[in-house]
Write an enzyme that holds these catalytic residues in place. Structure first.
Site, PDB file in Angstrom:
ATOM      1  CE  LYS A 113     -12.725 -42.453  11.920  1.00 37.91           C
ATOM      2  NZ  LYS A 113     -13.223 -41.425  11.042  1.00 37.91           N
ATOM      3  CB  ILE A 141      -9.019 -31.240  10.937  1.00 33.39           C
ATOM      4  CG1 ILE A 141      -8.537 -31.928  11.115  1.00 33.39           C
ATOM      5  CG2 ILE A 141      -9.152 -31.069   9.270  1.00 33.39           C
ATOM      6  CD1 ILE A 141     -10.075 -33.061  10.970  1.00 33.39           C
ATOM      7  CE1 TYR A 185     -10.089 -44.547  12.976  1.00 37.84           C
ATOM      8  CE2 TYR A 185     -10.611 -46.926  12.837  1.00 37.84           C
ATOM      9  CZ  TYR A 185     -10.251 -45.476  11.738  1.00 37.84           C
ATOM     10  OH  TYR A 185     -10.745 -45.477  10.894  1.00 37.84           O
ATOM     11  N   GLY A 193      -8.829 -34.212   4.523  1.00 40.80           N
ATOM     12  CA  GLY A 193      -6.984 -35.399   4.866  1.00 40.80           C
ATOM     13  C   GLY A 193      -7.458 -35.927   2.898  1.00 40.80           C
ATOM     14  N   GLY A 230      -4.401 -37.994   2.199  1.00 39.87           N
ATOM     15  CA  GLY A 230      -4.946 -39.589   2.801  1.00 39.87           C
ATOM     16  C   GLY A 230      -5.038 -40.552   1.353  1.00 39.87           C
TER      17      GLY A 230
HETATM   18  C1  AKB Z   1      -7.549 -49.083  10.494  1.00 35.68           C
HETATM   19  O1  AKB Z   1      -6.803 -49.821   9.960  1.00 35.68           O
HETATM   20  O2  AKB Z   1      -7.507 -48.498  11.741  1.00 35.68           O
HETATM   21  C2  AKB Z   1      -8.059 -48.911   9.058  1.00 35.68           C
HETATM   22  C3  AKB Z   1      -9.855 -48.968   9.548  1.00 35.68           C
HETATM   23  C4  AKB Z   1     -10.347 -50.631   9.597  1.00 35.68           C
HETATM   24  O3  AKB Z   1     -10.367 -48.207  10.138  1.00 35.68           O
HETATM   25  N1  AKB Z   1      -8.054 -49.400   8.520  1.00 35.68           N
END
Ligand code: AKB
Length: 336
Positions: free
Chosen positions: A155, A53, A151, A8, A11
C-alpha cells in the site's frame, strides 16, 4: 451521466459504495470482482466484469469505457497477504499499476484526468515497540513509514506510485506536463460494518466480536485486551471516499490523507459489546503473529490535514457507532 469504476465491488467497502451510488441519479457504475456479485448488488450496477484485476485482458477490455472516477478497492488484506505474499504483490501492486495505467490512457483519450480513489491503510505505519507506539500517540502522514507486513509495504508503494502517475509520469518526455490521473488516497483505520463481516484483515477482531455476540456465539479475541488501533464505522468510510473524490483539487495539499474516528482498546470494544449483548462470551487467546502486526500499527492517527483541506469530520464516535448504527442494524440482521 458520469461513469465510475469500482474494483473489489463485492467486498465490504464495495457493497456500501454500491449502495451509495445506487442513490445517485447521474452515475453509471461498472463493477469488477473476482467472485460473482450477489444478485441484489449486480442489479445496482450498469455492468459487471468478473475478473482478476491483475489480468491484463481485463485492463484492455476496460480501455474503451469513459471512466471519470475509479475506486480501486480490490486488495488482499494484511492477514491474507502474510499467508501468500507473492499473490498479495500481484494483486495489490501489479493490479494497482494496471489500473493506474488504464486511468492514464483513458485520461489522455478523454482529455480530463481520471480521479483515482485509493483506500490505503494504517498498515503503512510500523512502530518498533509498544513503548514507541504509546509515545507516538496520533501519528502524522509522514511519520513511522516502516511497515512490517507485505500489505503495508504494497500500500505504501502504491501511494507513491499513484503520486508519480499523477505528477511526474515520464517526466523527461515531451508530453509529461499533461495530467491524466488525479490520484487521491485515504489511510483507512479498521472498518466496522453492521451488514458484512470482514475476512483476511488483522483489525477483524472488532467486527468479529460484535457479530459473534449478536448471533449468541462465544468469541475468542486473537489480540490482548490492551491492544489499541483506530477504527471507523463503515458509513463514515464511504462518506470519506466520496467527499475526497468531490473535493476541489486546489484545496488538496496532500495526495494521501489520514482519517480517524475513534481508537478504543480491544477491551473497551468488548465492554461496549457486553453492554449491548449482556450474554456475550468474550475471551482472549492472543495469536502471537497477528498480535505483532497490530502492535506495529499506530494507536491513533492525526487527521487534521483532512479536516482542514476537505472538511473531514466523522459522523460516528465510538458510542454513536454502537448505539445508532452497529447494534440496531446488526440485531435486526440476525433477528431477521
Ligand atoms: C487489515 O486489517 O488488514 C485492514 C486494514 C487495517 O487495512 N482492515
Amino acid at each position: 451521466m458520469s461513469t465510475v469504476l469500482v474494483t473489489g465491488a463485492g467486498g465490504e467497502i464495495g457493497h456500501s459504495l454500491l449502495d451509495h451510488f445506487a442513490q445517485q441519479q447521474n452515475t453509471k457504475v461498472i463493477a469488477v470482482d473476482l467472485a460473482q456479485l450477489p444478485p441484489a448488488y449486480a442489479q445496482k450496477v450498469h455492468k459487471v466484469y468478473q475478473a482478476d484485476i491483475s489480468d491484463p485482458n481485463l485492463i484492455s477490455d476496460l480501455e474503451s469505457e469513459d471512466i471519470s472516477e475509479l475506486y480501486h478497492l480490490a486488495a488482499l488484506l494484511s492477514t491474507s497477504a502474510e499467508k501468500n505474499p507473492e499473490r498479495a504483490h500481484a494483486v495489490n501492486v501489479n493490479g494497482t499499476l494496471g489500473l493506474l495505467t488504464l486511468s492514464r490512457k483513458i485520461g489522455e483519450r478523454v482529455g480530463v484526468p481520471v480521479k483515482f480513489l485509493f483506500p490505503s491503510t494504517i498498515a503503512v505505519y510500523g512502530l518498533k515497540s509498544l513503548e514507541q507506539k504509546q509515545q507516538a500517540g496520533a501519528v502524522n502522514e509522514d511519520q513511522y513509514l516502516t511497515p512490517t507486513t507485505m500489505y503495508g509495504i504494497n500500500k505504501l508503494y502504491c501511494e507513491q506510485l499513484g503520486g508519480y502517475m499523477s505528477d511526474r509520469y515520464g517526466q523527461l518526455s515531451a508530453s509529461a506536463s499533461k495530467k491524466n490521473v488525479d490520484f487521491r488516497a485515504l489511510r483507512f483505520p479498521g472498518l466496522i460494518s453492521a451488514t458484512t463481516i470482514p475476512s483476511g484483515g488483522t483489525s477483524d477482531y472488532a467486527p468479529e466480536m460484535i457479530h459473534a455476540a449478536a448471533q449468541g456465539k462465544p468469541y475468542a479475541c486473537f489480540v490482548r485486551p490492551d491492544t489499541r488501533i483506530p477504527f471507523m464505522a463503515m458509513p463514515d468510510g464511504v462518506k470519506a471516499l466520496v467527499q475526497l473524490a468531490a473535493a476541489n483539487a486546489d484545496a488538496l495539499t496532500k495526495r494521501v490523507y489520514n482519517i480517524g474516528a475513534f481508537a478504543p482498546s480491544a477491551e473497551e470494544i468488548a465492554e461496549m459489546v457486553q453492554g449491548a449483548f449482556p450474554a456475550a462470551q468474550i475471551t482472549y487467546e492472543p495469536h502471537m503473529k497477528r498480535q505483532a502486526i497490530v502492535d506495529s500499527w499506530c494507536a491513533d492517527v492525526n487527521d487534521s490535514a483532512a479536516r482542514k483541506d476537505w472538511g473531514w469530520v466523522p459522523d460516528y464516535d465510538l458510542n454513536k457507532a454502537f448505539n445508532d448504527y452497529l447494534i440496531p442494524i446488526i440485531s435486526s440482521v440476525y433477528a431477521g
